[in-house]
Structure formats: structure tokens, C-alpha cells
Write a protein that holds these residues in place. Structure first.
Motif, PDB file in Angstrom:
ATOM      1  N   THR A 136      21.221 -13.153 -23.404  1.00  0.00           N
ATOM      2  CA  THR A 136      22.147 -12.195 -24.002  1.00  0.00           C
ATOM      3  C   THR A 136      23.337 -12.844 -24.712  1.00  0.00           C
ATOM      4  O   THR A 136      23.594 -12.566 -25.885  1.00  0.00           O
ATOM      5  CB  THR A 136      22.663 -11.217 -22.919  1.00  0.00           C
ATOM      6  OG1 THR A 136      21.534 -10.520 -22.389  1.00  0.00           O
ATOM      7  CG2 THR A 136      23.663 -10.222 -23.490  1.00  0.00           C
ATOM      8  N   LEU A 140      24.035 -12.812 -28.826  1.00  0.00           N
ATOM      9  CA  LEU A 140      25.200 -12.108 -29.364  1.00  0.00           C
ATOM     10  C   LEU A 140      26.096 -13.052 -30.150  1.00  0.00           C
ATOM     11  O   LEU A 140      26.586 -12.699 -31.221  1.00  0.00           O
ATOM     12  CB  LEU A 140      25.990 -11.442 -28.229  1.00  0.00           C
ATOM     13  CG  LEU A 140      25.285 -10.277 -27.521  1.00  0.00           C
ATOM     14  CD1 LEU A 140      26.185  -9.697 -26.449  1.00  0.00           C
ATOM     15  CD2 LEU A 140      24.892  -9.189 -28.514  1.00  0.00           C
ATOM     16  N   SER A 152      32.206  -6.764 -30.314  1.00  0.00           N
ATOM     17  CA  SER A 152      30.791  -6.393 -30.199  1.00  0.00           C
ATOM     18  C   SER A 152      30.598  -5.073 -29.473  1.00  0.00           C
ATOM     19  O   SER A 152      29.476  -4.712 -29.131  1.00  0.00           O
ATOM     20  CB  SER A 152      30.032  -7.509 -29.484  1.00  0.00           C
ATOM     21  OG  SER A 152      30.641  -7.790 -28.250  1.00  0.00           O
ATOM     22  N   ARG A 153      31.713  -4.358 -29.214  1.00  0.00           N
ATOM     23  CA  ARG A 153      31.680  -3.048 -28.528  1.00  0.00           C
ATOM     24  C   ARG A 153      30.825  -3.098 -27.250  1.00  0.00           C
ATOM     25  O   ARG A 153      31.085  -3.942 -26.392  1.00  0.00           O
ATOM     26  CB  ARG A 153      31.197  -1.972 -29.500  1.00  0.00           C
ATOM     27  CG  ARG A 153      32.256  -1.624 -30.534  1.00  0.00           C
ATOM     28  CD  ARG A 153      31.708  -0.786 -31.654  1.00  0.00           C
ATOM     29  NE  ARG A 153      31.313   0.544 -31.224  1.00  0.00           N
ATOM     30  CZ  ARG A 153      30.327   1.256 -31.804  1.00  0.00           C
ATOM     31  NH1 ARG A 153      29.647   0.738 -32.796  1.00  0.00           N
ATOM     32  NH2 ARG A 153      30.049   2.468 -31.391  1.00  0.00           N
ATOM     33  N   HIS A 154      29.788  -2.253 -27.177  1.00  0.00           N
ATOM     34  CA  HIS A 154      29.055  -2.145 -25.917  1.00  0.00           C
ATOM     35  C   HIS A 154      27.863  -3.097 -25.815  1.00  0.00           C
ATOM     36  O   HIS A 154      27.078  -3.004 -24.886  1.00  0.00           O
ATOM     37  CB  HIS A 154      28.564  -0.715 -25.739  1.00  0.00           C
ATOM     38  CG  HIS A 154      27.811  -0.203 -26.937  1.00  0.00           C
ATOM     39  ND1 HIS A 154      28.450   0.370 -28.020  1.00  0.00           N
ATOM     40  CD2 HIS A 154      26.513  -0.214 -27.248  1.00  0.00           C
ATOM     41  CE1 HIS A 154      27.547   0.706 -28.931  1.00  0.00           C
ATOM     42  NE2 HIS A 154      26.365   0.350 -28.491  1.00  0.00           N
ATOM     43  N   SER A 155      27.735  -4.019 -26.773  1.00  0.00           N
ATOM     44  CA  SER A 155      26.532  -4.865 -26.801  1.00  0.00           C
ATOM     45  C   SER A 155      26.365  -5.731 -25.555  1.00  0.00           C
ATOM     46  O   SER A 155      25.248  -5.913 -25.078  1.00  0.00           O
ATOM     47  CB  SER A 155      26.552  -5.762 -28.035  1.00  0.00           C
ATOM     48  OG  SER A 155      26.387  -4.989 -29.181  1.00  0.00           O
ATOM     49  N   VAL A 156      27.468  -6.286 -25.052  1.00  0.00           N
ATOM     50  CA  VAL A 156      27.372  -7.130 -23.863  1.00  0.00           C
ATOM     51  C   VAL A 156      26.894  -6.295 -22.680  1.00  0.00           C
ATOM     52  O   VAL A 156      25.957  -6.687 -21.963  1.00  0.00           O
ATOM     53  CB  VAL A 156      28.738  -7.776 -23.526  1.00  0.00           C
ATOM     54  CG1 VAL A 156      28.620  -8.608 -22.265  1.00  0.00           C
ATOM     55  CG2 VAL A 156      29.223  -8.639 -24.674  1.00  0.00           C
ATOM     56  N   ALA A 157      27.495  -5.122 -22.512  1.00  0.00           N
ATOM     57  CA  ALA A 157      27.130  -4.266 -21.388  1.00  0.00           C
ATOM     58  C   ALA A 157      25.665  -3.854 -21.473  1.00  0.00           C
ATOM     59  O   ALA A 157      24.926  -3.950 -20.481  1.00  0.00           O
ATOM     60  CB  ALA A 157      28.029  -3.032 -21.359  1.00  0.00           C
ATOM     61  N   ALA A 158      25.221  -3.430 -22.656  1.00  0.00           N
ATOM     62  CA  ALA A 158      23.828  -2.995 -22.816  1.00  0.00           C
ATOM     63  C   ALA A 158      22.872  -4.161 -22.580  1.00  0.00           C
ATOM     64  O   ALA A 158      21.848  -4.015 -21.911  1.00  0.00           O
ATOM     65  CB  ALA A 158      23.626  -2.400 -24.205  1.00  0.00           C
ATOM     66  N   GLY A 159      23.226  -5.338 -23.116  1.00  0.00           N
ATOM     67  CA  GLY A 159      22.373  -6.512 -22.954  1.00  0.00           C
ATOM     68  C   GLY A 159      22.249  -6.942 -21.500  1.00  0.00           C
ATOM     69  O   GLY A 159      21.160  -7.263 -21.022  1.00  0.00           O
TER      70      GLY A 159
ATOM     71  N   MET B   1      35.465  -6.557 -24.855  1.00  0.00           N
ATOM     72  CA  MET B   1      34.756  -7.042 -23.667  1.00  0.00           C
ATOM     73  C   MET B   1      34.455  -8.536 -23.800  1.00  0.00           C
ATOM     74  O   MET B   1      34.674  -9.317 -22.882  1.00  0.00           O
ATOM     75  CB  MET B   1      33.450  -6.265 -23.503  1.00  0.00           C
ATOM     76  CG  MET B   1      32.810  -6.476 -22.151  1.00  0.00           C
ATOM     77  SD  MET B   1      31.497  -5.282 -21.871  1.00  0.00           S
ATOM     78  CE  MET B   1      31.020  -5.685 -20.214  1.00  0.00           C
ATOM     79  N   ALA B 128      31.440  -4.261 -34.632  1.00  0.00           N
ATOM     80  CA  ALA B 128      30.010  -3.997 -34.772  1.00  0.00           C
ATOM     81  C   ALA B 128      29.741  -2.508 -34.986  1.00  0.00           C
ATOM     82  O   ALA B 128      30.387  -1.663 -34.354  1.00  0.00           O
ATOM     83  CB  ALA B 128      29.280  -4.478 -33.513  1.00  0.00           C
ATOM     84  N   THR B 140      18.431  -8.688 -27.451  1.00  0.00           N
ATOM     85  CA  THR B 140      18.812  -9.354 -26.203  1.00  0.00           C
ATOM     86  C   THR B 140      17.865  -9.003 -25.059  1.00  0.00           C
ATOM     87  O   THR B 140      17.839  -9.693 -24.050  1.00  0.00           O
ATOM     88  CB  THR B 140      20.251  -8.980 -25.758  1.00  0.00           C
ATOM     89  OG1 THR B 140      20.357  -7.562 -25.675  1.00  0.00           O
ATOM     90  CG2 THR B 140      21.276  -9.500 -26.739  1.00  0.00           C
ATOM     91  N   TRP B 193      33.778   3.287 -26.275  1.00  0.00           N
ATOM     92  CA  TRP B 193      33.045   2.454 -27.223  1.00  0.00           C
ATOM     93  C   TRP B 193      32.645   3.170 -28.510  1.00  0.00           C
ATOM     94  O   TRP B 193      31.993   2.593 -29.363  1.00  0.00           O
ATOM     95  CB  TRP B 193      31.806   1.869 -26.551  1.00  0.00           C
ATOM     96  CG  TRP B 193      32.116   0.660 -25.749  1.00  0.00           C
ATOM     97  CD1 TRP B 193      32.893  -0.391 -26.136  1.00  0.00           C
ATOM     98  CD2 TRP B 193      31.673   0.336 -24.426  1.00  0.00           C
ATOM     99  NE1 TRP B 193      32.949  -1.342 -25.148  1.00  0.00           N
ATOM    100  CE2 TRP B 193      32.206  -0.922 -24.098  1.00  0.00           C
ATOM    101  CE3 TRP B 193      30.851   0.996 -23.500  1.00  0.00           C
ATOM    102  CZ2 TRP B 193      31.965  -1.544 -22.864  1.00  0.00           C
ATOM    103  CZ3 TRP B 193      30.609   0.375 -22.278  1.00  0.00           C
ATOM    104  CH2 TRP B 193      31.166  -0.876 -21.963  1.00  0.00           C
TER     105      TRP B 193
END
Lengths: 182, 237
Positions: A136, A140, A152-159, B1, B128, B140, B193
Motif C-alpha cells: 500500500t 501510494l 491522498s484523502r482516504h486512500s491510505v485507510a482504504a488500502g 493522514m 486526490a 493497492t 474525506w
């Protein structure tokens, strides 16, 4: 010929066939192929250079975390919870590493499979978890880095939730399929 | 985040390294990983250049439009913000195809190009979009059907049963991708978000940068006297 052989053949042929179609089509449409191709190729260089700062920043931070022993402490902390889904404690350090470093996770998976055997519960869970998700933080950093996006907004959480789902699924599927129980 | 996680990795690294007495390894890893970051990026140049050339050829010949139109009905489901005639549709289709087939070397250039195409639909330079987040949710969590690296590692240890994990991997990667995509759809609607909210917050904080290459018809109108706080004078070109 096994399914795997068919699959390998498709993988080998796909790109050359696509190249043939693209170049053939462009030739038929009288596009100046050589000059257009080389103009496009110039973008490759700038993209690669563009991602360097993002990749170095992310990898160094992960490198520090990896060497510090913090991940082992984290594993000890979550071991009681993950054992509920039938995840052996030996797999945990690998599972945590999976989100952070692809190379690190691959090394740990190889070690687990070598130590416990390819057809052991631990070896199988590690193999399935390795193959069923991507790194992840690396992905990213590279992809958002290539366009300079830093929020990256919610990308880390979703990943990461995807990684967690991959681990849970790996444990449940292996335990059910090979009858290890929970 | 990402901001906080990035900081946390380094701070935790130093503190934990001190406690467990591994500070020399922490220090060594900074230099090793900095080097490997550059190696990875520079290693991409060759394949990136080749596939960027190929993709340019696709665009110029009109093949991109054709493929894009054919694939649009599917793409629309996950990427509703991408117009039918946008080149991102076709490049993304190639990216997913290369991923599914496990051709990693080709997938990366297609993926990076997709990201750049999606950036033309981004009103901001640094936040993003929903489409970009969706692309990342899929990337991912992996959509590779044949985990060839894992199989070859297993085969090098014991040939017998090396590929027995293929079906479990397909099931597990489907579950992980559905989870990632599902949470992505859910998160993009949350107060924290939602794109509009994030843009609003960044304008208030003075960290938002407007994307001059935005091709859509709804650009951001910045409030009077907006001043970018993160402009360190390095933006001149």
C-alpha cells in the motif's frame, strides 16, 4: 497443458500482440510513427524523476520504522486479536510488513516457507497473503508522487483495510481448505 | 493522514530504535532506503519511456478513443467522473489488463500514465480526486490473477504443490479488492474525506494549489486575497 501454462502463454503474448496492433493501426492511419513514439517516450524520463522525492521520503521513513523494532512490539500487541481469525503468531510480522515494504515482506515470506514448508499452515497463509494484495505505502507514494498529489484523502485507510481483508481472507480460506481449524 | 503517518514512522523509528538499541540499524536504513528509492525510480525510466511512446502512438492514431468508447460502459461504474471521450478510459483498461495478467513491468507505466490523465480532471494540484482514490484502492489491493512471484519462490523451495495457492489467492485478492473499493466508495462520502470538504479545509488553511492544467469546466474560484502558505519559492520553472 495446465491452466497455469495457458495463463503464462497469455501473459507472454499479450504485450507483443498489443504492440503489433498499436503499431499496425498507426501505420494504417499514416501516423508518423517514429517521431510520435519518441515524443511520447520523453515523458517517461520526467515521470521517473518526478517520483524520486516522494519515493525516497516514504522509503526512508519506512526503513527507519522497519529497523527500529517497533513493528515487533506492534505484533505482540495485536497477536491476541489476530489469533481469533486463526492467524498464527509467526505470520504476523510478515503480515504487518506486507503493507509497508514489498521486498521486506517477500524476504519474510520466503523465510517462513523455507522454515515451515510450502505445504504447512504458516507457509500457505504467508503465500496467499503475499499474492493477494499490494504494498500500500509504496504504491501510494509512487502513483500520487507521479502527479505531485500530497493529500491522498482516504486512500491510505482504504488500502490498509484492503490489506487487512487480504490477511483475514488468507487465514480463513487456508484454514478451511486444508482443515487446520481455528 | 499521509502527513501524520509519515511523521509517525520517523518519530516511532527513532524512539523505538533507542529503546531496543537498534539505532545503528535505523541510521543505516536511512541511507540504504534513500538509495533504493532512487534506484527504483531510475530503473523505471527505460520501460516508462517505451510504454509512454507506445501510448502516444495510441492517442495519435485514434486507437485510444476507440478503445475508450468500448470500455466506457464498464469504467463508468467505478469512475463516474471520467468523461466518455477522455484518454484515461483506454489507458486504464490496459493498466487493469496488464495487472490481471500479472505483467508488472508493463502495468506500472500504464498505471502512472492513467494517474497523469486523471490529473487533468483534478481541479487542485495536491488533493486526490475520487477517481484517483478509486484507482489506488484497486491498485493497492492487487487484481493479479496469477501470483507468479509467489509461485516461483515456492517452487524454488519445493516444486511439489507450488501452485496450490492459486485459487485461494484469487479468492483472497477478490475479497481484498472488494473491501478496498467498498471502503473507498464509503469514505469519499464522509464528512472528513468528501472532496468538497477537503478543498474547503485546504483553502481555509492556505495549502490548496490550483491545477492550471485542469481541463474541466468547473474550476475552483479562490477567495479574494488567497495566499498560498506552502509556496516556498521553488515553483519557478
Amino acid at each position: 497443458m495446465s491452466v497455469q501454462d495457458v495463463f503464462n502463454a497469455i501473459s507472454t503474448w499479450a504485450i507483443p500482440v498489443v504492440i503489433f496492433i498499436v503499431v499496425g493501426y498507426a501505420l494504417a492511419k499514416r501516423v508518423p510513427i517514429y517521431s510520435v513514439f519518441t515524443t511520447g517516450a520523453k515523458d517517461g524520463f520526467s515521470t521517473a524523476v518526478m517520483i524520486i522525492p516522494y519515493l525516497v521520503a516514504m522509503l526512508c521513513a519506512i526503513g527507519m520504522l522497519r529497523a527500529s523494532g517497533a513493528m515487533d512490539a506492534f505484533c505482540n500487541l495485536i497477536d491476541p486479536i489476530t489469533s481469533l481469525i486463526g492467524c498464527p503468531g509467526e505470520v504476523l510480522p510478515f503480515a504487518v510488513m506486507r503493507s509497508f515494504s514489498g521486498g521486506g515482506a517477500e524476504g519474510m515470506m520466503t523465510e517462513l516457507v523455507t522454515t515451515y514448508g510450502t505445504q504447512s499452515q504458516i507457509g500457505r497463509i504467508a503465500s496467499v497473503a503475499m499474492g493477494s494484495t499490494e504494498t500500500t505505502f509504496y504504491i501510494l507514494a509512487v502513483y500520487f508522487g507521479s502527479v505531485g498529489v500530497t493529500n491522498s484523502r482516504h486512500s491510505v485507510a482504504a488500502g490498509l483495510l484492503g490489506d487487512l481483508a487480504s490477511l483475514i481472507a488468507s487465514c480463513v480460506i487456508v484454514n478451511l481448505l486444508w482443515g487446520y481449524g481455528f | 493522514m499521509m502527513n501524520y503517518l509519515f511523521a509517525a514512522f520517523m518519530l516511532i523509528g527513532v524512539v523505538a530504535g533507542g529503546i531496543t538499541g537498534t539505532m545503528d540499524a535505523v541510521l543505516q536504513n536511512i541511507f540504504d532506503f534513500a538509495q533504493s528509492g532512487v534506484d527504483i525510480a531510475l530503473g523505471l525510466i527505460g520501460t516508462m519511456a517505451f510504454f509512454c511512446g507506445l501510448m502516444k502512438l495510441m492517442e495519435e492514431s485514434g486507437l485510444c478513443d476507440k478503445l475508450g468508447k468500448a470500455i466506457y460502459p464498464v469504467m463508468r461504474l467505478l469512475f463516474p467522473d471520467v468523461p466518455a471521450d477522455h484518454p484515461a478510459n483506454s489507458i486504464m483498461a490496459l493498466y487493469f489488463a496488464a495487472n490481471i495478467l500479472g505483467i508488472g513491468n508493463a502495468a506500472t507505466p500504464f498505471g502512472l500514465k492513467t494517474m497523469q490523465e486523471l490529473q487533468t480532471l483534478n481541479k487542485t494540484k495536491n488533493i486526490a480526486t475520487n477517481a484517483q482514490c478509486m484507482l489506488m484502492a484497486i491498485s493497492t489491493t492487487s487484481i493479479t490473477l496469477l501470483p507468479s512471484t509467489v509461485i516461483s519462490i515456492r517452487a524454488s523451495i519445493q516444486a511439489d504443490g507450488a501452485a496450490e495457492i492459486v485459487v485461494p489467492v484469487i479468492i483472497a485478492t477478490t475479497i481484498s479488492t472488494v473491501t478496498g473499493v467498498g471502503f473507498s466508495l464509503l469514505f469519499q462520502r464522509t464528512k472528513r474525506w468528501k472532496l468538497e470538504n477537503v478543498i474547503e479545509r485546504e483553502i481555509a488553511a492556505g495549502t490548496l494549489e490550483v491545477n492550471e492544467d485542469y481541463i474541466g469546466d468547473d474550476p475552483i474560484v479562490l477567495p479574494e486575497g488567497y495566499k498560498l502558505k506552502t509556496d516556498f519559492g521553488s515553483k519557478e520553472e
